[in-house]
Design a protein around this motif. Sequence first.
Motif, mmCIF file in Angstrom:
data_model
loop_
_atom_site.group_PDB
_atom_site.id
_atom_site.type_symbol
_atom_site.label_atom_id
_atom_site.label_comp_id
_atom_site.label_asym_id
_atom_site.label_seq_id
_atom_site.Cartn_x
_atom_site.Cartn_y
_atom_site.Cartn_z
ATOM 1 N N ILE A 75 34.117 67.466 3.772
ATOM 2 C CA ILE A 75 34.867 68.267 4.748
ATOM 3 C C ILE A 75 35.555 69.431 4.043
ATOM 4 C CG2 ILE A 75 36.855 68.253 6.310
ATOM 5 C CD1 ILE A 75 35.972 65.394 7.105
ATOM 6 N N ALA A 76 36.159 69.169 2.891
ATOM 7 C CA ALA A 76 36.854 70.229 2.148
ATOM 8 C C ALA A 76 35.876 71.310 1.696
ATOM 9 C CB ALA A 76 37.586 69.628 0.952
ATOM 10 N N ILE B 62 40.311 74.981 3.822
ATOM 11 C CA ILE B 62 41.253 73.879 3.667
ATOM 12 C C ILE B 62 41.068 73.215 2.307
ATOM 13 C CG2 ILE B 62 41.336 73.476 6.160
ATOM 14 C CD1 ILE B 62 39.704 70.943 5.733
ATOM 15 N N THR B 63 42.154 72.630 1.826
ATOM 16 C CA THR B 63 42.125 71.944 0.538
ATOM 17 C C THR B 63 41.665 70.504 0.732
ATOM 18 O OG1 THR B 63 44.388 71.130 0.726
ATOM 19 C CG2 THR B 63 44.084 73.328 -0.250
ATOM 20 N N ALA C 255 42.138 68.010 4.025
ATOM 21 C CA ALA C 255 41.002 67.279 4.599
ATOM 22 C C ALA C 255 41.296 65.786 4.622
ATOM 23 C CB ALA C 255 39.735 67.558 3.805
ATOM 24 N N GLU C 256 41.970 65.295 3.583
ATOM 25 C CA GLU C 256 42.323 63.874 3.532
ATOM 26 C C GLU C 256 43.305 63.511 4.641
ATOM 27 O OE1 GLU C 256 43.753 60.584 0.224
ATOM 28 O OE2 GLU C 256 43.879 62.718 -0.261
ATOM 29 N N VAL C 257 44.259 64.392 4.910
ATOM 30 C CA VAL C 257 45.221 64.163 5.990
ATOM 31 C C VAL C 257 44.503 64.106 7.339
ATOM 32 C CG1 VAL C 257 47.158 65.200 7.261
ATOM 33 C CG2 VAL C 257 47.193 65.138 4.763
ATOM 34 N N VAL C 258 43.545 65.000 7.556
ATOM 35 C CA VAL C 258 42.787 65.028 8.809
ATOM 36 C C VAL C 258 42.000 63.729 8.986
ATOM 37 C CG1 VAL C 258 40.879 66.151 10.022
ATOM 38 C CG2 VAL C 258 42.638 67.535 8.934
ATOM 39 N N ASN D 125 42.458 60.759 7.537
ATOM 40 C CA ASN D 125 43.373 59.630 7.712
ATOM 41 C C ASN D 125 43.988 59.614 9.101
ATOM 42 O OD1 ASN D 125 42.928 58.586 5.159
ATOM 43 N ND2 ASN D 125 44.636 59.702 4.243
ATOM 44 N N THR D 126 44.314 60.783 9.632
ATOM 45 C CA THR D 126 44.897 60.866 10.969
ATOM 46 C C THR D 126 43.898 60.418 12.029
ATOM 47 O OG1 THR D 126 46.330 62.678 10.276
ATOM 48 C CG2 THR D 126 46.006 62.392 12.647
ATOM 49 N N ILE D 127 42.664 60.877 11.923
ATOM 50 C CA ILE D 127 41.630 60.484 12.892
ATOM 51 C C ILE D 127 41.424 58.975 12.871
ATOM 52 C CG2 ILE D 127 39.153 60.606 13.410
ATOM 53 C CD1 ILE D 127 39.294 63.555 12.507
ATOM 54 N N LEU D 128 41.288 58.408 11.678
ATOM 55 C CA LEU D 128 41.062 56.969 11.570
ATOM 56 C C LEU D 128 42.266 56.175 12.073
ATOM 57 C CD1 LEU D 128 39.227 56.787 8.132
ATOM 58 C CD2 LEU D 128 38.239 56.744 10.428
ATOM 59 N N SER D 129 43.451 56.672 11.824
ATOM 60 C CA SER D 129 44.671 56.011 12.281
ATOM 61 C C SER D 129 44.770 56.018 13.810
ATOM 62 C CB SER D 129 45.890 56.700 11.675
ATOM 63 O OG SER D 129 47.076 56.143 12.171
ATOM 64 N N VAL D 130 44.452 57.150 14.412
ATOM 65 C CA VAL D 130 44.505 57.256 15.875
ATOM 66 C C VAL D 130 43.483 56.324 16.526
ATOM 67 C CG1 VAL D 130 44.083 58.825 17.822
ATOM 68 C CG2 VAL D 130 45.481 59.578 15.902
ATOM 69 N N ILE D 131 42.286 56.270 15.965
ATOM 70 C CA ILE D 131 41.257 55.356 16.501
ATOM 71 C C ILE D 131 41.721 53.909 16.358
ATOM 72 C CG2 ILE D 131 38.918 54.459 16.150
ATOM 73 C CD1 ILE D 131 38.083 57.328 15.416
ATOM 74 N N GLY D 132 42.248 53.555 15.183
ATOM 75 C CA GLY D 132 42.739 52.193 14.959
ATOM 76 C C GLY D 132 43.880 51.825 15.889
#
Length: 94
Positions: free
Chosen positions: A10-11, A17-18, A22-25, A27-34
């Motif tokens: 992704i980066a 983006i750094t 990309a790691e924040v994005v 992690n956020t997507i996976l967290s929201v799905i979970g």
Amino acid sequence: MTKSELVEIIAEKQGGITRREAEVVVNTILSVIGDALAEGGHVELRGFGSFSTKQRNARLGRNPKTGDSVMVPAKTVPHFKPGKELRERVGSAS
């Protein structure tokens, strides 16, 4: 592919983006799905697939070490159903 490999890709593909962003994005997507699945919800990503939960009934199982019968309790498990586009892409990759 691992999560860190996904972050790297992704980066690289998104030049602006750094790796950290990309790691924040990711992690956020996976967290929201979970979180949605933990609340009993359903997540649908058109063209990719849908995530939901399924209820498994209690059953009688066996301890493989001793052979004793063990009662396995009912539980809720995550389930992924691929979308039509993903099934077609994977099916044509062979």
